[in-house]
Design a protein around this motif. Structure first.
Motif, mmCIF file in Angstrom:
data_model
loop_
_atom_site.group_PDB
_atom_site.id
_atom_site.type_symbol
_atom_site.label_atom_id
_atom_site.label_comp_id
_atom_site.label_asym_id
_atom_site.label_seq_id
_atom_site.Cartn_x
_atom_site.Cartn_y
_atom_site.Cartn_z
ATOM 1 N N GLY A 1 -7.672 -7.973 10.765
ATOM 2 C CA GLY A 1 -7.400 -8.118 9.337
ATOM 3 C C GLY A 1 -6.960 -9.544 9.086
ATOM 4 N N SER A 2 -6.032 -9.752 8.141
ATOM 5 C CA SER A 2 -5.526 -11.125 8.010
ATOM 6 C C SER A 2 -4.605 -11.422 9.195
ATOM 7 C CB SER A 2 -4.869 -11.363 6.661
ATOM 8 O OG SER A 2 -3.928 -10.395 6.397
ATOM 9 N N GLY A 3 -3.858 -10.402 9.624
ATOM 10 C CA GLY A 3 -3.244 -10.457 10.952
ATOM 11 C C GLY A 3 -4.211 -9.752 11.887
ATOM 12 N N GLY B 1 -9.785 -3.127 10.460
ATOM 13 C CA GLY B 1 -9.182 -4.209 9.673
ATOM 14 C C GLY B 1 -10.232 -4.802 8.730
ATOM 15 N N GLY B 2 -9.801 -5.588 7.768
ATOM 16 C CA GLY B 2 -10.698 -6.138 6.745
ATOM 17 C C GLY B 2 -11.940 -6.785 7.336
ATOM 18 N N ILE B 3 -11.778 -7.564 8.409
ATOM 19 C CA ILE B 3 -12.925 -8.242 9.030
ATOM 20 C C ILE B 3 -13.699 -7.268 9.919
ATOM 21 C CG2 ILE B 3 -13.623 -10.127 10.562
ATOM 22 C CD1 ILE B 3 -11.071 -11.634 9.640
ATOM 23 N N THR C 1 -8.864 -18.730 3.812
ATOM 24 C CA THR C 1 -8.389 -17.578 4.589
ATOM 25 C C THR C 1 -9.402 -16.448 4.593
ATOM 26 O OG1 THR C 1 -7.351 -16.592 2.643
ATOM 27 C CG2 THR C 1 -5.971 -18.022 4.010
ATOM 28 N N ARG C 2 -10.404 -16.518 3.714
ATOM 29 C CA ARG C 2 -11.331 -15.389 3.567
ATOM 30 C C ARG C 2 -12.509 -15.532 4.520
ATOM 31 N NH1 ARG C 2 -8.907 -11.458 1.000
ATOM 32 N NH2 ARG C 2 -10.970 -10.515 0.850
ATOM 33 N N MET C 3 -12.639 -14.574 5.423
ATOM 34 C CA MET C 3 -13.721 -14.609 6.408
ATOM 35 C C MET C 3 -15.094 -14.595 5.732
ATOM 36 S SD MET C 3 -14.708 -14.861 9.396
ATOM 37 C CE MET C 3 -13.936 -14.393 10.907
ATOM 38 N N GLU C 4 -15.248 -13.825 4.654
ATOM 39 C CA GLU C 4 -16.570 -13.742 4.020
ATOM 40 C C GLU C 4 -17.021 -15.109 3.490
ATOM 41 O OE1 GLU C 4 -13.748 -12.334 3.136
ATOM 42 O OE2 GLU C 4 -13.728 -11.610 1.066
ATOM 43 N N SER D 1 -5.922 -15.230 9.848
ATOM 44 C CA SER D 1 -6.215 -15.897 8.575
ATOM 45 C C SER D 1 -5.425 -17.187 8.434
ATOM 46 C CB SER D 1 -5.867 -14.992 7.400
ATOM 47 O OG SER D 1 -6.779 -13.965 7.312
ATOM 48 N N LYS E 1 0.871 -1.180 0.000
ATOM 49 C CA LYS E 1 0.000 0.000 0.000
ATOM 50 C C LYS E 1 0.903 1.223 0.000
ATOM 51 C CE LYS E 1 -3.396 -2.473 2.757
ATOM 52 N NZ LYS E 1 -3.535 -2.871 4.156
ATOM 53 N N HIS F 1 -15.617 -4.790 7.625
ATOM 54 C CA HIS F 1 -16.549 -5.221 6.575
ATOM 55 C C HIS F 1 -17.468 -6.372 6.943
ATOM 56 C CE1 HIS F 1 -14.390 -2.509 4.054
ATOM 57 N NE2 HIS F 1 -13.261 -3.173 4.191
ATOM 58 N N SER F 2 -17.317 -6.964 8.114
ATOM 59 C CA SER F 2 -18.138 -8.133 8.409
ATOM 60 C C SER F 2 -19.077 -7.925 9.608
ATOM 61 C CB SER F 2 -17.248 -9.353 8.669
ATOM 62 O OG SER F 2 -18.067 -10.470 8.904
#
Ligand code: ADP
Ligand code: UVW
Ligand code: MG
Length: 392
Positions: free
Chosen positions: A180-182, A299-301, A251-254, A209, A14, A304-305
């Motif tokens: 996130g993934s971490g 974080g990603g999770i 690895t993808r939570m979704e 993840s 990034k 977004h979740s």
């Protein structure tokens, strides 16, 4: 002044540009940074130079600062050697940072290079939180202790929480859940981290993840003694083949959330283990923070979740936390999602490690200027921000 902000992750890169303290441009690439060549970097740097003219400063996110770096540092050969020495303690993270630092020091030799460490936010943790109950020699000779990571994200989260709640950061007790993934948690009191879930390396703590998080430390030794796995293989499996991947093969939570909704037992178990661990450790962080004014998800999770947040929050009901289902489902960033009768605020924050990097780099450059001015017997410069003559 133009800053290039570089966050070289294990599987992504990034980059953003800040001009005079404001991030004006950003880009995220899904790529293995360590494998990138000069030829791949050149068009990227041309793109960023077109936005910012000259790049005066390059700021790098570095995961591990060990005992050497309690705050951001201007990178010279000595600092570089210190960062490289820590490679074994963050095997997924330090190599891409080192590779990027080496490359950009070479490709942009005129720019000042600054390293901002994930560990620095935790540098003031009390000894009782960072000390493992292990023999004295391991602690004092080998330096085995807890460091904590994700500091750039946790620091952003608690500042953002204070802004959203319109409260003084120094008065807030915050638990920051960066998922996130971490993934890690930080307990924050008086504006700094007093406890966190990652430790000596970014393997401890939450289920991630591909990382196991905390397990009985005897497991590794038992596997080496009783199977044909080597120490290296065991560690690699705990780092890269465990966590959600180990439990549910993904690895993808979704995806796991979707499979669990179709009553797939493996996916349901993975979510159960993941949220059981997360909620339990949030409870521990609340105790470390001396209570709770705000719980922050990022974080990603975390961002977004709604399902993942709800699973954790349901388990936190004994703490008096109550969330609004509708607000949670909306998935809006930088918003509170608690109900009025909740014991504390619950906030979803779109975390920005790059903004913390700008702040830390500006503070460091200001300090350097001040030292230089003092050495030359001149009036010290104004502090970054509004031009007020106070320290940052
Ligand atoms: N809509 C979503 N629902 C659930 N999980 C998500 C969603 N979007 C991203 N994630 C999860 O976020 C994680 C990645 O988080 P991120 O913070 O982007 O990673 P990194 O730690 O590599 O920066 C992955 O586990 C991914 O499955
Ligand atoms: C330190 C760490 O785990 O970082 P990431 O979430 O980027 O993997
Ligand atoms: Mg991350």
């Amino acid at each position: 002044m133009s800053m290039l902000l570089v966050n070289a992750g294990s599987s992504s890169l990034k980059i953003s540009i800040a001009v005079d303290g404001e991030v004006i441009y950003g880009r995220s690439l899904a790529t293995s940074v360590s494998a990138m060549t000069d030829a791949e970097w050149e068009p990227l740097l041309a793109e960023f130079t077109a936005v910012a003219d000259d790049i005066d400063v390059v700021v790098h996110r570095v995961a591990h600062g060990g005992r050497l770096f309690g705050e951001a540092a201007i990178v010279d050969d000595r600092v570089m050697a210190g960062i490289e020495e820590l490679t074994d303690l963050a095997p997924l993270h330090q190599p891409p940072s080192v590779a990027t630092l080496e490359r950009l020091r070479r490709m942009l030799p005129e720019a000042t290079q600054i390293a901002c460490f994930d560990t620095a936010f935790h540098a003031r943790m009390p000894a009782e939180a960072y000390t493992y109950a292990i023999p004295e020699e391991w602690r004092n000779v080998y330096g085995v202790r807890r460091y904590g990571f994700h500091g750039l994200a946790h620091e952003y989260n608690v500042r953002e929480a204070a802004t959203i709640l319109d409260r003084d950061l120094l008065e807030l007790r915050v638990v920051s859940a960066h998922l996130g993934s971490g993934a890690s948690l930080a307990a924050v009191r008086d504006g700094h981290s007093v406890d966190t879930t990652m430790g000596f390396t970014p393997l401890e703590g939450l289920v991630m993840s591909t990382r196991s998080g905390t397990i009985d430390p005897a497991v590794s030794a038992w596997l080496v003694a009783n199977t044909d796995l080597s120490v290296r293989e065991v560690i690699t499996k705990l780092e890269r083949e465990s966590g959600l991947l180990g439990l549910a093969g993904d690895t993808r939570m979704e995806n796991i959330v979707e499979r669990a909704a179709s009553a797939e037992p493996e996916a349901q178990l993975a979510l159960g283990v993941w949220s059981h661990r997360a909620a339990g450790m949030i409870g521990q962080m609340v105790i470390s923070a001396g209570g709770l004014d705000a719980l922050v998800f990022s974080g990603g999770i975390g961002e977004h979740s709604p399902v993942a947040r709800a699973m954790i929050l349901e388990r936190l009901r004994p703490l008096g936390l109550r969330f609004d289902e509708r607000l949670n489902q909306r998935n809006e960033m930088d918003r509170e999602i608690q109900t009025e009768d909740s014991s504390a605020a619950i906030i979803v924050v779109a975390t920005r490690e790059d903004i913390t990097m700008v702040r830390q780099a500006e503070a460091l450059l200001w300090l350097r200027e001040q030292h230089e001015a003092e050495a030359e017997g001149q009036q010290p410069p104004l502090a970054p921000g509004e031009g007020q003559p106070a320290a940052p």
